[in-house]
Design a protein around this motif. Structure first.
Motif, short mmCIF file in Angstrom:
data_model
loop_
_atom_site.label_atom_id
_atom_site.label_comp_id
_atom_site.label_asym_id
_atom_site.label_seq_id
_atom_site.Cartn_x
_atom_site.Cartn_y
_atom_site.Cartn_z
N THR A 1 -14.09 4.08 2.77
CA THR A 1 -14.47 3.64 1.47
C THR A 1 -13.26 2.96 0.94
OG1 THR A 1 -15.69 5.48 1.21
CG2 THR A 1 -15.46 4.27 -0.78
N TYR A 2 -13.40 1.66 0.74
CA TYR A 2 -12.69 0.52 0.03
C TYR A 2 -13.12 0.63 -1.49
CZ TYR A 2 -11.12 -1.28 4.57
OH TYR A 2 -10.62 -1.33 5.97
N TRP B 1 0.77 -1.47 -0.19
CA TRP B 1 -0.02 -0.02 0.19
C TRP B 1 0.97 1.29 -0.18
CZ3 TRP B 1 -4.58 -0.23 3.90
CH2 TRP B 1 -5.63 -1.29 3.57
N LEU B 2 0.70 2.22 -1.05
CA LEU B 2 1.26 3.47 -1.14
C LEU B 2 0.14 4.21 -0.39
CD1 LEU B 2 2.91 5.87 -1.61
CD2 LEU B 2 1.93 6.04 -3.93
N ARG C 1 -6.77 10.36 4.69
CA ARG C 1 -5.54 9.35 4.72
C ARG C 1 -5.92 8.56 3.52
NH1 ARG C 1 -0.34 7.57 5.24
NH2 ARG C 1 -0.23 5.80 6.59
N LEU C 2 -5.30 8.34 2.57
CA LEU C 2 -5.31 7.72 1.33
C LEU C 2 -4.43 6.46 0.80
CD1 LEU C 2 -6.12 11.00 -0.58
CD2 LEU C 2 -7.86 9.63 0.52
N TYR C 3 -4.92 5.70 0.34
CA TYR C 3 -4.29 4.31 -0.12
C TYR C 3 -4.26 4.00 -1.66
CZ TYR C 3 -3.47 3.98 4.94
OH TYR C 3 -3.06 4.26 6.25
N LEU C 4 -3.09 3.60 -2.09
CA LEU C 4 -3.59 2.84 -3.27
C LEU C 4 -2.44 1.56 -3.34
CD1 LEU C 4 -2.71 5.48 -6.06
CD2 LEU C 4 -5.08 4.39 -5.43
N GLN C 5 -3.00 0.65 -3.82
CA GLN C 5 -2.37 -0.94 -4.07
C GLN C 5 -1.33 -0.55 -4.95
OE1 GLN C 5 -4.53 -4.09 -5.23
NE2 GLN C 5 -2.81 -5.44 -5.78
N ILE C 6 -0.05 -1.00 -4.87
CA ILE C 6 1.09 -0.84 -5.85
C ILE C 6 1.89 -2.35 -5.63
CG2 ILE C 6 1.40 1.70 -5.48
CD1 ILE C 6 3.78 1.34 -3.79
N ASP C 7 2.95 -2.18 -6.72
CA ASP C 7 3.93 -3.39 -6.53
C ASP C 7 4.60 -3.36 -5.50
OD1 ASP C 7 6.61 -4.52 -7.59
OD2 ASP C 7 5.09 -5.57 -8.41
N ALA C 8 4.91 -4.39 -4.81
CA ALA C 8 5.83 -4.50 -3.63
C ALA C 8 7.06 -4.08 -3.77
CB ALA C 8 5.95 -6.00 -3.23
N ASN C 9 7.67 -3.96 -5.05
CA ASN C 9 9.13 -3.52 -5.12
C ASN C 9 8.83 -1.94 -5.78
OD1 ASN C 9 10.37 -5.83 -4.47
ND2 ASN C 9 9.83 -6.78 -6.48
N ASP C 10 7.73 -1.40 -5.72
CA ASP C 10 7.72 -0.17 -6.32
C ASP C 10 8.09 1.11 -5.27
OD1 ASP C 10 6.99 1.83 -7.84
OD2 ASP C 10 4.95 1.50 -8.08
N ASP C 11 8.57 2.11 -5.87
CA ASP C 11 9.19 3.06 -4.75
C ASP C 11 8.23 4.47 -4.89
OD1 ASP C 11 10.52 5.20 -3.65
OD2 ASP C 11 12.44 4.68 -4.85
N ARG D 1 -8.03 -1.64 -11.98
CA ARG D 1 -6.81 -1.31 -11.69
C ARG D 1 -5.94 -1.37 -10.63
NH1 ARG D 1 -6.60 3.24 -15.66
NH2 ARG D 1 -4.71 4.15 -14.56
N GLY D 2 -6.69 -2.11 -9.42
CA GLY D 2 -6.22 -2.31 -8.31
C GLY D 2 -6.94 -1.81 -7.22
N PHE D 3 -6.67 -2.08 -6.11
CA PHE D 3 -7.29 -1.49 -4.72
C PHE D 3 -6.99 0.02 -4.31
CE2 PHE D 3 -6.42 -0.87 -0.18
CZ PHE D 3 -7.87 -1.12 0.43
N ALA D 4 -7.89 0.56 -3.79
CA ALA D 4 -7.65 1.94 -3.08
C ALA D 4 -8.60 1.95 -2.03
CB ALA D 4 -8.34 2.73 -3.95
N LEU D 5 -8.40 2.86 -1.17
CA LEU D 5 -9.07 3.29 0.28
C LEU D 5 -8.91 4.79 0.58
CD1 LEU D 5 -10.18 2.47 2.88
CD2 LEU D 5 -7.88 2.14 3.86
N CYS D 6 -10.15 5.26 0.93
CA CYS D 6 -10.26 6.78 1.18
C CYS D 6 -10.72 6.61 2.65
CB CYS D 6 -11.22 7.41 0.30
SG CYS D 6 -10.65 7.70 -1.24
N SER D 7 -10.03 7.00 3.70
CA SER D 7 -10.02 7.38 4.96
C SER D 7 -9.74 8.78 5.43
CB SER D 7 -9.33 6.42 5.83
OG SER D 7 -7.94 6.24 5.71
#
Length: 391
Positions: free
Chosen positions: A198-199, A184-185, A218-228, A204-210
Motif C-alpha cells: 500500500t502506497y 525514505w525512512l 516493512r514500513l516507510y516514510l518520506q523524509i528530508d534527505a538531510n534528516d536523521d 504530509r508526504g509519501f508513505a508505504l506499508c509492505s
C-alpha cells in the motif's frame, strides 16, 4: 589464480550470475569485499517479479521462497482518503512474490558454498587491469595477501561505489543521474502487515506499508534527505504513518516493536555503455532506480540473464556477437524500468519545489487512474515486469 569469469560482488547480480554460469559448466570465482554476515544482513526490497521467481526455479533454488514467501496479488495507492486497488492477476494474469532480498542472497550463498564453488569474502578489490586485452586481471587482497585473478572476462557486480564502474578509461562511460532532495525512512516492525502493498500520497508526504512475513511489517516514510533517523521516536513514526495512510482512528495499521531502521536516499542513475573491453557491468554498478516499484533486484537479474546467455554462447561456439551487444540489449530494459520507477516517484511523493498548480496536477492524475482500467493496467503491467527477451 586463473578462471574463466571473474565476478566482483556477492550481491544478487554476482550470485545469480555465478549460478547461471556454473549450471552451464563455466568456471567462475566470486570476490566480495564484505563479510558473509554483512552481505546476508543487508535489508533491501523484497518484491520478486515472475522472471526472478522463474530464474530461482530454473536454478533449483526456489524451495524456501515457495515455502516462506508470500504471493502478492494486489497493489493499493491511497490519496485524498480514496484508494486505487490494482488487481494484478485480473489486470495482467501475473502475481509477484514478497520474499526479502537478503533471503534470496542467503539462498544463493548457501547453495554456492554447498557446491564447493569459489566465493571469497573479505576480498577487497583494489584495481582492474588489461581490460582491453585477452587476459583481464582482478587485483585484490585476501587473508592478508595481495592476489591477482586472471580471467577471460570480468563481471563487475560490485554496486554504485565499487571499483568496476570506475575502471574503464575516463570518458568511456557516461553517467546519467537525478538525485532527489528527500529520502525514505524505513523500519521493520513486529506487527501484522496490511493485506496488500500500500502506497500513499498525502499532503504530509509519501508513505508505504509492505510486509516481510505475516508477523513483520516493512514500513516507510518520506523524509528530508538531510534528516536523521535518530530524530524519529517510535511514537513520532507511528503517528505520522497513521496520518499519511488516512488511518485517523488508528485502527487499521497495527503497531509493534520497531527493531530495525535505515534511510534510503533516492536517486535515478544509469551508466552507459554497460561494458568496456572484457569488462561487463551489471546491477547497481550501472543503474539505480528509485525504490518505488521495487525494481533493483529484478533488473539486476535481467542483466545477468542476458550476460550469462552471451557468455554461454561464446564458450560453446566462440561467437562474440551477443557479448558485443550485451550493453545495447540491456539498456532498453534499463531505461524503461528507470522510467517507470521515476514516474511512480513523481506520482506518489510531495516535492518541496511543487507549486499548488503542480500539486493539483498530481492529484488529478491519481483521480484519472482511479477511474481508468486502462491506466491501472499500464501501471500493473510494469509493476509485475515484462517478459525477458534472451534471443
Amino acid at each position: 589464480m586463473r578462471t574463466q569469469v571473474g565476478i566482483i560482488g556477492a550481491g544478487p547480480a554476482g550470485l545469480f550470475l555465478s549460478h547461471l554460469l556454473h549450471r552451464a559448466g563455466i568456471e567462475c570465482v566470486v570476490v566480495e569485499a564484505q563479510s558473509r554476515p554483512y552481505v546476508e544482513g543487508r535489508v533491501r526490497a523484497g518484491v520478486l517479479e515472475p522472471g526472478t521467481m522463474e530464474t530461482l526455479e530454473m536454478l533449483g533454488l526456489d524451495a524456501r521462497m515457495r515455502r516462506e514467501g508470500m504471493v502478492d496479488e494486489g497493489l493499493d495507492i491511497r490519496f485524498r482518503g480514496k484508494n486505487i486497488h490494482l488487481d494484478l492477476p485480473g489486470l495482467t494474469g501475473k502475481r509477484v512474490m514478497i520474499y526479502g532480498q537478503q533471503e534470496v542472497v542467503k539462498d544463493l550463498i548457501g547453495a554456492r558454498l554447498e557446491a564447493s564453488q569459489p566465493l571469497l569474502f573479505e576480498a577487497k578489490v583494489s584495481r582492474l587491469s588489461d581490460l582491453d586485452g585477452d587476459r583481464p586481471k582482478i587485483h585484490f587482497s585476501h587473508d592478508g595477501r595481495d592476489e591477482v585473478l586472471e580471467c577471460d572476462y570480468i563481471a563487475g557486480c560490485d554496486g554504485f561505489h565499487g571499483v568496476s564502474r570506475q575502471a574503464p578509461p575516463p570518458g568511456h562511460i557516461i553517467n546519467y543521474e537525478r538525485v532527489y532532495d528527500f529520502a525514505w525512512l524505513g523500519v521493520l516492525s513486529r506487527s501484522r502487515p496490511l493485506g496488500d502493498m500500500t502506497y500513499s500520497n498525502s499532503d504530509r508526504g509519501f508513505a508505504l506499508c509492505s510486509r516481510r512475513s505475516n508477523a513483520v511489517s516493512r514500513l516507510y516514510l518520506q523524509i528530508d534527505a538531510n534528516d536523521d533517523h535518530t530524530s524519529w521516536s517510535d511514537d513520532r513514526f507511528w503517528g505520522e504513518l497513521h496520518a499519511r495512510m488516512f488511518d485517523e482512528d488508528r485502527t487499521e495499521i497495527v503497531e509493534g516493536e520497531i527493531f530495525q531502521r535505515d534511510i534510503a536516499r533516492l536517486r535515478s542513475f544509469v551508466a552507459s555503455p554497460m561494458q568496456y573491453g572484457r569488462l561487463l557491468l551489471a546491477g547497481d554498478a550501472v543503474h539505480i532506480t528509485p525504490p518505488a516499484g521495487a525494481k533493483g533486484l529484478n533488473l539486476a537479474v535481467a542483466d545477468v540473464r542476458v550476460m550469462a546467455a552471451a557468455l554461454i554462447e561464446f564458450y560453446r561456439t566462440g561467437n562474440k556477437s551477443r557479448l558485443n551487444g550485451y550493453s545495447e540489449k540491456c539498456l532498453d530494459r534499463v531505461w524503461r524500468t528507470v522510467r517507470f520507477a521515476t514516474m511512480l516517484t513523481g506520482l506518489l511523493h510531495r516535492f518541496p519545489e511543487h507549486s499548488a498548480f503542480e500539486r493539483n496536477l498530481q492529484l488529478t492524475e491519481l483521480e484519472y487512474i482511479l477511474g481508468s482500467r486502462a491506466a491501472q493496467t499500464t501501471i500493473a503491467e510494469q509493476y509485475v515486469g515484462t517478459p525477458l527477451d534472451l534471443t
